[in-house]
Each structure stands twice: as C-alpha cells, then as structure tokens.
Design a protein around this motif. Sequence first.
Motif, PDB file in Angstrom:
ATOM      1  N   HIS A 133      29.601 -11.200 -30.804  1.00  0.00           N
ATOM      2  CA  HIS A 133      30.518 -10.097 -30.518  1.00  0.00           C
ATOM      3  C   HIS A 133      29.793  -8.754 -30.556  1.00  0.00           C
ATOM      4  CE1 HIS A 133      34.269  -7.851 -30.414  1.00  0.00           C
ATOM      5  NE2 HIS A 133      33.857  -7.168 -31.467  1.00  0.00           N
ATOM      6  N   THR A 136      27.921  -8.192 -27.297  1.00  0.00           N
ATOM      7  CA  THR A 136      28.839  -7.891 -26.192  1.00  0.00           C
ATOM      8  C   THR A 136      29.298  -6.446 -26.242  1.00  0.00           C
ATOM      9  OG1 THR A 136      29.603 -10.189 -26.158  1.00  0.00           O
ATOM     10  CG2 THR A 136      31.016  -8.538 -25.115  1.00  0.00           C
ATOM     11  N   GLN A 137      29.662  -5.967 -27.426  1.00  0.00           N
ATOM     12  CA  GLN A 137      30.118  -4.587 -27.542  1.00  0.00           C
ATOM     13  C   GLN A 137      28.989  -3.591 -27.278  1.00  0.00           C
ATOM     14  OE1 GLN A 137      33.368  -3.856 -27.778  1.00  0.00           O
ATOM     15  NE2 GLN A 137      33.553  -6.091 -27.628  1.00  0.00           N
ATOM     16  N   LEU A 140      28.655  -3.401 -23.545  1.00  0.00           N
ATOM     17  CA  LEU A 140      29.766  -2.641 -22.968  1.00  0.00           C
ATOM     18  C   LEU A 140      29.590  -1.146 -23.207  1.00  0.00           C
ATOM     19  CD1 LEU A 140      32.810  -4.921 -23.943  1.00  0.00           C
ATOM     20  CD2 LEU A 140      31.885  -4.534 -21.654  1.00  0.00           C
ATOM     21  N   ARG A 144      29.365   1.686 -20.202  1.00  0.00           N
ATOM     22  CA  ARG A 144      30.280   2.820 -20.083  1.00  0.00           C
ATOM     23  C   ARG A 144      29.554   4.156 -20.181  1.00  0.00           C
ATOM     24  NH1 ARG A 144      34.143  -0.482 -24.215  1.00  0.00           N
ATOM     25  NH2 ARG A 144      35.248  -1.757 -22.650  1.00  0.00           N
ATOM     26  N   HIS A 166      28.705 -14.584 -18.480  1.00  0.00           N
ATOM     27  CA  HIS A 166      30.063 -15.101 -18.291  1.00  0.00           C
ATOM     28  C   HIS A 166      30.064 -16.296 -17.345  1.00  0.00           C
ATOM     29  CE1 HIS A 166      34.367 -15.245 -17.525  1.00  0.00           C
ATOM     30  NE2 HIS A 166      34.103 -15.197 -16.232  1.00  0.00           N
ATOM     31  N   LEU A 196      33.813 -12.577 -23.020  1.00  0.00           N
ATOM     32  CA  LEU A 196      34.527 -11.363 -22.653  1.00  0.00           C
ATOM     33  C   LEU A 196      36.018 -11.644 -22.583  1.00  0.00           C
ATOM     34  CD1 LEU A 196      32.187 -10.202 -19.751  1.00  0.00           C
ATOM     35  CD2 LEU A 196      32.510  -8.967 -21.901  1.00  0.00           C
ATOM     36  N   THR A 197      36.814 -10.683 -22.969  1.00  0.00           N
ATOM     37  CA  THR A 197      38.250 -10.807 -22.769  1.00  0.00           C
ATOM     38  C   THR A 197      38.566 -10.622 -21.283  1.00  0.00           C
ATOM     39  OG1 THR A 197      38.666  -8.451 -23.137  1.00  0.00           O
ATOM     40  CG2 THR A 197      38.622  -9.889 -25.082  1.00  0.00           C
ATOM     41  N   VAL A 199      40.519  -8.481 -19.959  1.00  0.00           N
ATOM     42  CA  VAL A 199      40.508  -7.053 -19.628  1.00  0.00           C
ATOM     43  C   VAL A 199      39.078  -6.564 -19.450  1.00  0.00           C
ATOM     44  CG1 VAL A 199      41.143  -4.760 -20.441  1.00  0.00           C
ATOM     45  CG2 VAL A 199      42.693  -6.679 -20.818  1.00  0.00           C
ATOM     46  N   GLU A 200      38.182  -6.958 -20.348  1.00  0.00           N
ATOM     47  CA  GLU A 200      36.780  -6.539 -20.238  1.00  0.00           C
ATOM     48  C   GLU A 200      36.127  -7.121 -18.996  1.00  0.00           C
ATOM     49  OE1 GLU A 200      35.894  -6.166 -25.059  1.00  0.00           O
ATOM     50  OE2 GLU A 200      35.373  -7.995 -23.948  1.00  0.00           O
ATOM     51  N   GLU A 203      37.279  -5.212 -16.037  1.00  0.00           N
ATOM     52  CA  GLU A 203      36.668  -3.880 -16.047  1.00  0.00           C
ATOM     53  C   GLU A 203      35.257  -3.902 -15.479  1.00  0.00           C
ATOM     54  OE1 GLU A 203      35.242  -0.479 -19.311  1.00  0.00           O
ATOM     55  OE2 GLU A 203      36.171  -2.354 -19.966  1.00  0.00           O
ATOM     56  N   ILE A 204      34.399  -4.785 -15.995  1.00  0.00           N
ATOM     57  CA  ILE A 204      33.007  -4.769 -15.547  1.00  0.00           C
ATOM     58  C   ILE A 204      32.872  -5.333 -14.130  1.00  0.00           C
ATOM     59  CG2 ILE A 204      32.167  -4.904 -17.902  1.00  0.00           C
ATOM     60  CD1 ILE A 204      31.468  -7.819 -17.416  1.00  0.00           C
TER      61      ILE A 204
END
Length: 350
Positions: A133, A136-137, A140, A144, A166, A196-197, A199-200, A203-204
């Motif tokens: 985790h 991954t963060q 991200l 961003r 993924h 990844l969720t 939503v994530e 997004e990407i």
Amino acid sequence: MQRKGGRAPSGPLSRLRPIEQDPLGEYGLPSKGEKRLLSPKVQEAYYARIVERYLAFCTEAGDSDSLQKQFARLALTATTTTTTTSVSLPPHTSSASLSQSIATLPSTEKLSQVLSALRKLREALVASHRHDHFATQAYLFSIRLGILASSYETYYPSLLHLLRRHHQQRDHPTGTTTTNPAPLPTDKNTNSSSSLTSVELTEITTYHILDTACRRGDLAEAYSLYNQQHHHRRRLHHHSTTIASSSTCSSPSSDTLKLKSILDALTSDNWVAWRRLKKQVDLYRVKLMEFAEHQVREHTLRAFGRAYLSVPVGVLEEQTGCGWAELKGRFGVGWELEEAGGKVVIRKVR
C-alpha cells in the motif's frame, strides 16, 4: 600538557565539524548505485521528508492562484537538469543555518528538489520490488504532483508502472509472474500486493489517455485506450449488477463523457468546446490538456485569419484566451492593431 588558561589541546578530529546536508539530497539515485534507499524503513522516512517539503512549499505559496503560478514557472528543462543533482550548501552548515538556507532557495528550486527526490524514491521502490500500500500511494503522489508541475519525467514512469502492475495482477492473480526477478530481501509485509481501487484505476487511466492524446499527440492510441476503458467498465457493471437493466449498465458516467468530449474537441480543433471543457474538469486534467492547447489555439488563429478582415481586439482576446501582447510575442501574428478604434486588422482590401 595543558595550554595557558587551563584548556587542553584539541585533537585533530575535534576541529572537523559534521557537514549538514539537505535531507532530500542525502541519497543518490539507485540506478547509479545507491543502496541505502532499498530499505523499506528508509523509504518511508524519505517519503515523509518529501511530503513535508511539499507541504512547506504549498504553505509558502499561499493561495491556490499563487501556487499554480509557482507550478507554471517550473520549466521542463529545469526539471531534467536538476533530477540528478543535489542541493549544494556551504560547508560546516549547522542545523539552524541549513533550514535557513533551504528557506531562502527560489520556489522553483524547491519544487525541483521535490521532483528529484521523487525520482530517487521511485527508482528505489522499483529496485526493491515493493508493491504494498505504501508503494502504491507513493506512486500516486508522484503522478499527481508531476502532473501539477507539468513534468512528464515525474508522472509518466509512475503512471506506466501502476498500470502494468494492475494488468499483471489481473492476468496472474495467483502471484508474481516468472519473468520478474527474485525480490530483494526486505522487511516483513512489504512485498504484499496492494491493488488499486476502482476510483484510483479510473483516475490514472484517464491521465494516461489524456497524456497520450495531448502530450504525445497520438489520437488513435488515445481512442483505443478510451474504448478499452469503457468496455472494461461496462463489463464490471455487468458482473457486479444483476438486477439493473442493460441500458443502465451501459450508460457512461459524466467523467467518461467529458473525456470523450475532450478527445473529440482535440480531434476537430474545436477551441470553443475545448475551453468549455477546461472549466468543467479538475486541475489535473486541465494541466494535461495544456500540452495540446497551443495546437488548438493556433488552429483558431488560422480560422480568424481565413474568415475575417478585421475584428475587435476584445473579441479576439476573449475568443483565444490570450492578450494582444501574448498573441504577438508567443504566436507571432502579423496583424496590425489600430489603437484608436481598438480593432485588429487581419487583412487589408486591395
């Protein structure tokens, strides 16, 4: 033997003061042989320093408008030249003077240091095969911040890494593939996979499509990626929703429709739709769209040149989103401005 005044002679080592370094420049690039950043604990501590420096940068900038201006001042060439260099500070710097030296650096230099540190961290995460985790963060955050700074060297590698990871997890859900090298020894639970969720992932994937269309200029590939994303989302809705009707499952979301509209506006060089869509999306998508804005605006100027003999300068500035001085300097228009009437003469009747 004691000196006069009762002072003992100082040894040769006591005269050497420790050199204080900028915490972000303490480590080198793992691709150049740096091994200390391969430790999970060191990675997490280094990431905390990066976030702390970025928050200090945001606080110093003040409001959101000033922050966006600071991002705009960071040129892409400045990012590439500072990615492999550390902060040069005077020798024998104390902790207090170190903080003061960092505080007096230009804002663009501070942001370049953060981007350089993110590259080091990304290389360390890849080299240590860390997929939890935290990794991954960190990826991200790099994506961003890189988009906000218009630094594709920062966001694009992290973007591709997360998307490839993924797809590997989707194609090989039971474990790692045999093509990957053996992971380096790390602390407990650092190699546990973190997906990844939804939503994530959306997004990407959207960032990837916009980068392909706006920066790389490959509209065919962008439409292909968009169709793959749309097909994948419809399939997920079909499997997860058993009661809803098929029309409800196949209806695209608002963000999906905006993404399709952006691609259509770029394909047709529709400046009016392009400007309207920029006001409807978030700042990350706006920054990616800016890679292609010069192209769309040039098409609009050519359209003015073909359709009008003259036009009020206010109308021209409003429609193109640029002042007259910027149109003359940046785009090199050869039109004449009549100061008295406030009219731009595009062509003269012979």
